[in-house]
Write a protein that holds these residues in place. Structure first.
Motif, PDB file in Angstrom:
ATOM      1  N   LEU A   1     -16.228   1.468  -8.118  1.00 12.69           N
ATOM      2  CA  LEU A   1     -16.215   1.167  -6.695  1.00 12.69           C
ATOM      3  C   LEU A   1     -14.944   1.693  -6.046  1.00 12.69           C
ATOM      4  O   LEU A   1     -14.966   2.226  -4.922  1.00 12.69           O
ATOM      5  N   VAL A   2     -13.815   1.563  -6.737  1.00 13.74           N
ATOM      6  CA  VAL A   2     -12.552   2.072  -6.204  1.00 13.74           C
ATOM      7  C   VAL A   2     -12.620   3.585  -6.007  1.00 13.74           C
ATOM      8  O   VAL A   2     -12.188   4.122  -4.976  1.00 13.74           O
ATOM      9  N   ALA A   3     -13.159   4.305  -6.982  1.00 13.88           N
ATOM     10  CA  ALA A   3     -13.270   5.756  -6.865  1.00 13.88           C
ATOM     11  C   ALA A   3     -14.196   6.139  -5.706  1.00 13.88           C
ATOM     12  O   ALA A   3     -13.920   7.084  -4.952  1.00 13.88           O
ATOM     13  N   HIS A   4     -15.278   5.393  -5.564  1.00 15.64           N
ATOM     14  CA  HIS A   4     -16.243   5.652  -4.500  1.00 15.64           C
ATOM     15  C   HIS A   4     -15.590   5.478  -3.129  1.00 15.64           C
ATOM     16  O   HIS A   4     -15.700   6.343  -2.250  1.00 15.64           O
ATOM     17  N   VAL A   5     -14.904   4.371  -2.933  1.00 21.18           N
ATOM     18  CA  VAL A   5     -14.290   4.096  -1.634  1.00 21.18           C
ATOM     19  C   VAL A   5     -13.112   5.044  -1.379  1.00 21.18           C
ATOM     20  O   VAL A   5     -12.859   5.436  -0.237  1.00 21.18           O
ATOM     21  N   THR A   6     -12.397   5.429  -2.424  1.00 20.44           N
ATOM     22  CA  THR A   6     -11.316   6.397  -2.237  1.00 20.44           C
ATOM     23  C   THR A   6     -11.856   7.723  -1.711  1.00 20.44           C
ATOM     24  O   THR A   6     -11.250   8.351  -0.830  1.00 20.44           O
ATOM     25  N   ALA A   7     -12.992   8.160  -2.242  1.00 24.65           N
ATOM     26  CA  ALA A   7     -13.607   9.394  -1.741  1.00 24.65           C
ATOM     27  C   ALA A   7     -13.979   9.244  -0.272  1.00 24.65           C
ATOM     28  O   ALA A   7     -13.753  10.163   0.544  1.00 24.65           O
ATOM     29  N   TYR A   8     -14.535   8.091   0.084  1.00 23.31           N
ATOM     30  CA  TYR A   8     -14.832   7.834   1.505  1.00 23.31           C
ATOM     31  C   TYR A   8     -13.561   7.892   2.338  1.00 23.31           C
ATOM     32  O   TYR A   8     -13.543   8.498   3.431  1.00 23.31           O
TER      33      TYR A   8
ATOM     34  N   ASN B   1       0.850  -1.180   0.000  1.00 21.38           N
ATOM     35  CA  ASN B   1       0.000   0.000   0.000  1.00 21.38           C
ATOM     36  C   ASN B   1       0.885   1.229   0.000  1.00 21.38           C
ATOM     37  O   ASN B   1       1.688   1.427   0.918  1.00 21.38           O
ATOM     38  N   THR B   2       0.737   2.052  -1.040  1.00 23.42           N
ATOM     39  CA  THR B   2       1.565   3.236  -1.175  1.00 23.42           C
ATOM     40  C   THR B   2       0.842   4.274  -2.007  1.00 23.42           C
ATOM     41  O   THR B   2      -0.255   4.027  -2.515  1.00 23.42           O
ATOM     42  N   LEU B   3       1.452   5.458  -2.164  1.00 27.88           N
ATOM     43  CA  LEU B   3       0.797   6.545  -2.876  1.00 27.88           C
ATOM     44  C   LEU B   3       0.514   6.171  -4.325  1.00 27.88           C
ATOM     45  O   LEU B   3       1.337   5.561  -4.999  1.00 27.88           O
ATOM     46  N   ASN B   4      -0.632   6.596  -4.810  1.00 35.11           N
ATOM     47  CA  ASN B   4      -1.064   6.307  -6.166  1.00 35.11           C
ATOM     48  C   ASN B   4      -0.134   6.925  -7.206  1.00 35.11           C
ATOM     49  O   ASN B   4       0.355   6.236  -8.111  1.00 35.11           O
ATOM     50  N   ASN B   5       0.106   8.211  -7.090  1.00 34.09           N
ATOM     51  CA  ASN B   5       1.014   8.923  -8.001  1.00 34.09           C
ATOM     52  C   ASN B   5       0.804   8.544  -9.463  1.00 34.09           C
ATOM     53  O   ASN B   5       1.740   8.203 -10.184  1.00 34.09           O
ATOM     54  N   GLY B   6      -0.453   8.585  -9.898  1.00 37.37           N
ATOM     55  CA  GLY B   6      -0.759   8.340 -11.304  1.00 37.37           C
ATOM     56  C   GLY B   6      -0.947   6.893 -11.697  1.00 37.37           C
ATOM     57  O   GLY B   6      -1.278   6.602 -12.856  1.00 37.37           O
ATOM     58  N   THR B   7      -0.753   5.968 -10.792  1.00 40.93           N
ATOM     59  CA  THR B   7      -0.898   4.542 -11.122  1.00 40.93           C
ATOM     60  C   THR B   7      -2.302   4.242 -11.633  1.00 40.93           C
ATOM     61  O   THR B   7      -2.481   3.571 -12.658  1.00 40.93           O
ATOM     62  N   LEU B   8      -3.297   4.699 -10.910  1.00 41.54           N
ATOM     63  CA  LEU B   8      -4.688   4.650 -11.366  1.00 41.54           C
ATOM     64  C   LEU B   8      -5.065   6.095 -11.664  1.00 41.54           C
ATOM     65  O   LEU B   8      -5.342   6.879 -10.744  1.00 41.54           O
ATOM     66  N   PRO B   9      -5.066   6.486 -12.930  1.00 42.06           N
ATOM     67  CA  PRO B   9      -5.169   7.899 -13.287  1.00 42.06           C
ATOM     68  C   PRO B   9      -6.471   8.578 -12.894  1.00 42.06           C
ATOM     69  O   PRO B   9      -6.532   9.803 -12.844  1.00 42.06           O
ATOM     70  N   PHE B  10      -7.507   7.819 -12.584  1.00 39.99           N
ATOM     71  CA  PHE B  10      -8.770   8.430 -12.179  1.00 39.99           C
ATOM     72  C   PHE B  10      -8.804   8.758 -10.689  1.00 39.99           C
ATOM     73  O   PHE B  10      -9.788   9.328 -10.197  1.00 39.99           O
ATOM     74  N   LEU B  11      -7.734   8.413  -9.956  1.00 40.59           N
ATOM     75  CA  LEU B  11      -7.633   8.729  -8.536  1.00 40.59           C
ATOM     76  C   LEU B  11      -6.638   9.855  -8.316  1.00 40.59           C
ATOM     77  O   LEU B  11      -5.691  10.027  -9.097  1.00 40.59           O
ATOM     78  N   PRO B  12      -6.774  10.613  -7.233  1.00 45.03           N
ATOM     79  CA  PRO B  12      -5.770  11.630  -6.925  1.00 45.03           C
ATOM     80  C   PRO B  12      -4.430  10.986  -6.592  1.00 45.03           C
ATOM     81  O   PRO B  12      -4.364   9.829  -6.161  1.00 45.03           O
ATOM     82  N   ASP B  13      -3.368  11.729  -6.799  1.00 49.74           N
ATOM     83  CA  ASP B  13      -2.036  11.190  -6.555  1.00 49.74           C
ATOM     84  C   ASP B  13      -1.820  10.794  -5.105  1.00 49.74           C
ATOM     85  O   ASP B  13      -1.056   9.874  -4.814  1.00 49.74           O
TER      86      ASP B  13
END
Length: 417
Positions: free
Chosen positions: A360-367, A318-330
């Protein structure tokens, strides 16, 4: 090399120590310090830890203390495996959400938020004390909810990586089904902590997931407690925790009719601590395998070794996204394969996430963002917002009732409440 384990009085600890003993060629631990405020646990756990190392001829020293500063002083890495409020708090997390028709679980939903609120401030205090005494030390977080806790640590600038045993558990299970060594199995494991999918299972560079599902789909589905037809339709293997999303209402009814997992674990821990107190015991007992955390030691040893020595295989962390999934914040924290060395974890490129999973990933990330805000700043409105944003809640009346219940059951751990 000195390691400190915060929450060292946990009944998990002998599993970790057994890994240190068996994998000494991977991670040469010279000194291991267990730190925990629960002195009644430290004595039996620490004693067994010493005997495990001695029985396997490991020269490392084991000590234990309730003094955090002394424990982390000079440590190369600090492993976090604490549970704020103990099994009693977990018992509450697993029960009061059911009153509102929501899943009661310690890492997701309303119960998971309660645990995050209790845990994040404590972990950040520990991390600041580590940094003040030992700024070069790495923090390896196994404390749930791993995604939110790791995000808190990284947002505060700490040298931290989050770790979960779901990926290594799948690797070992798939290897056994395929009849190959675990090291031959590579996973396309992607998502958030406790919200992941295995999209490919590669052996020798070839994706064998279709074959695995065709030949062993019934066994995999039974292990996940999900319908075989769901795996066939998805074409992937979801983590066990997706059951709370895909079969929410059925799980709620099931949880209402059986003892909580916390009650089962509490009874198991009492039995384990009695075993640990036996001076003749010098290995982890078989009962520990039912406690959870399978293969935790192997994953922890591999990750810690990579961070401290700069060498090692690709690992799921588990680490910072940094563009890995581009629809999520870094600054979101994702759970994906990463190259790990002395500079930290760098996620490897992944194929785009399918819309069914990405939503679902975007939804839970916002939570998780809102949950961290509530943990850092407090306030009833922030708790309500996080619950309203969670896909397992998502309704105003439920969020209101759950907010009141959460605050009622956690006042002793939330000074602002």
């Amino acid at each position: 090399m000195k390691l400190a384990v915060v929450g060292g009085g946990s009944t998990y600890t002998p599993e970790l120590v057994d890994g240190f003993a068996r994998l000494r060629d991977v991670l040469a631990v010279e000194e291991l310090v267990l730190v925990d405020p629960a002195a009644e646990r430290l004595e039996p756990v620490g004693g067994l830890a010493r005997r495990i190392l001695a029985a396997q001829g490991h020269p490392g020293r084991v000590s234990w203390t309730d003094d955090l500063d002394a424990a982390v002083d000079g440590a190369d890495a600090v492993l976090l495996q604490l549970r704020v409020g103990g099994q009693a708090a977990r018992e509450r997390d697993e029960t009061w959400p059911l009153e509102c028709g929501c899943v009661g679980q310690e890492t997701t939903g309303a119960g998971g938020l309660a645990k995050a609120l209790r845990t994040v401030p404590v972990v950040l205090d520990i991390a600041e004390r580590v940094r003040s005494r030992n700024p070069a030390a790495w923090i390896v977080d196994f404390t749930n909810p791993v995604g939110i806790v790791t995000r808190a640590l990284l947002t505060a600038g700490h040298r931290a990586v989050g770790l979960c045993n779901v990926a290594i558990g799948f690797q070992r299970k798939f290897a056994a089904l395929l009849g190959v060594a675990p090291g031959e199995v590579e996973l396309d494991h992607v998502g958030l902590n406790h919200l992941t999918w295995e999209r490919e299972v590669r052996v020798g560079g070839r994706d064998v997931l279709p074959t695995l599902l065709a030949e062993h789909g019934d066994a995999i589905a039974a292990d996940l407690r999900m319908p075989r037809r769901l795996l066939d339709r998805l074409g992937v293997v979801p983590s066990y925790y997706l059951r709370y999303f895909y079969e929410h209402d059925a799980v709620v009814e099931e949880l209402r009719t059986k003892p909580s997992r916390a009650a089962e674990v509490a009874a198991m821990e009492r039995a384990l601590l009695e075993m640990y107190a036996d001076p003749a015991l010098d290995r982890k007992p078989e009962l520990l395998a039912k406690r959870g955390g399978a293969f935790y030691s192997e994953a922890a040893v591999a990750l810690t070794s990579s961070l401290l020595t700069g060498t090692g295989p690709v690992q799921v962390v588990n680490t910072l996204n940094n563009g890995t999934l581009p629809f999520l914040p870094d600054d979101a924290v994702v759970e994906v394969p990463a190259a790990v060395d002395a500079a930290g974890a760098r996620p490897l490129p992944v194929q785009p996430l399918e819309p069914l999973h990405a939503g679902l990933v975007a939804h839970v990330t916002a939570y998780e963002h809102l949950a961290l805000e509530a943990a850092l700043k407090g306030g009833r409105d922030r708790v309500f917002a996080a619950l309203l944003a969670h896909p397992l809640v998502g309704q105003t009346d439920r969020a209101e009732k759950l907010t009141d219940s959460l605050l009622h059951h956690n006042r002793e751990h939330l000074p602002w409440a």
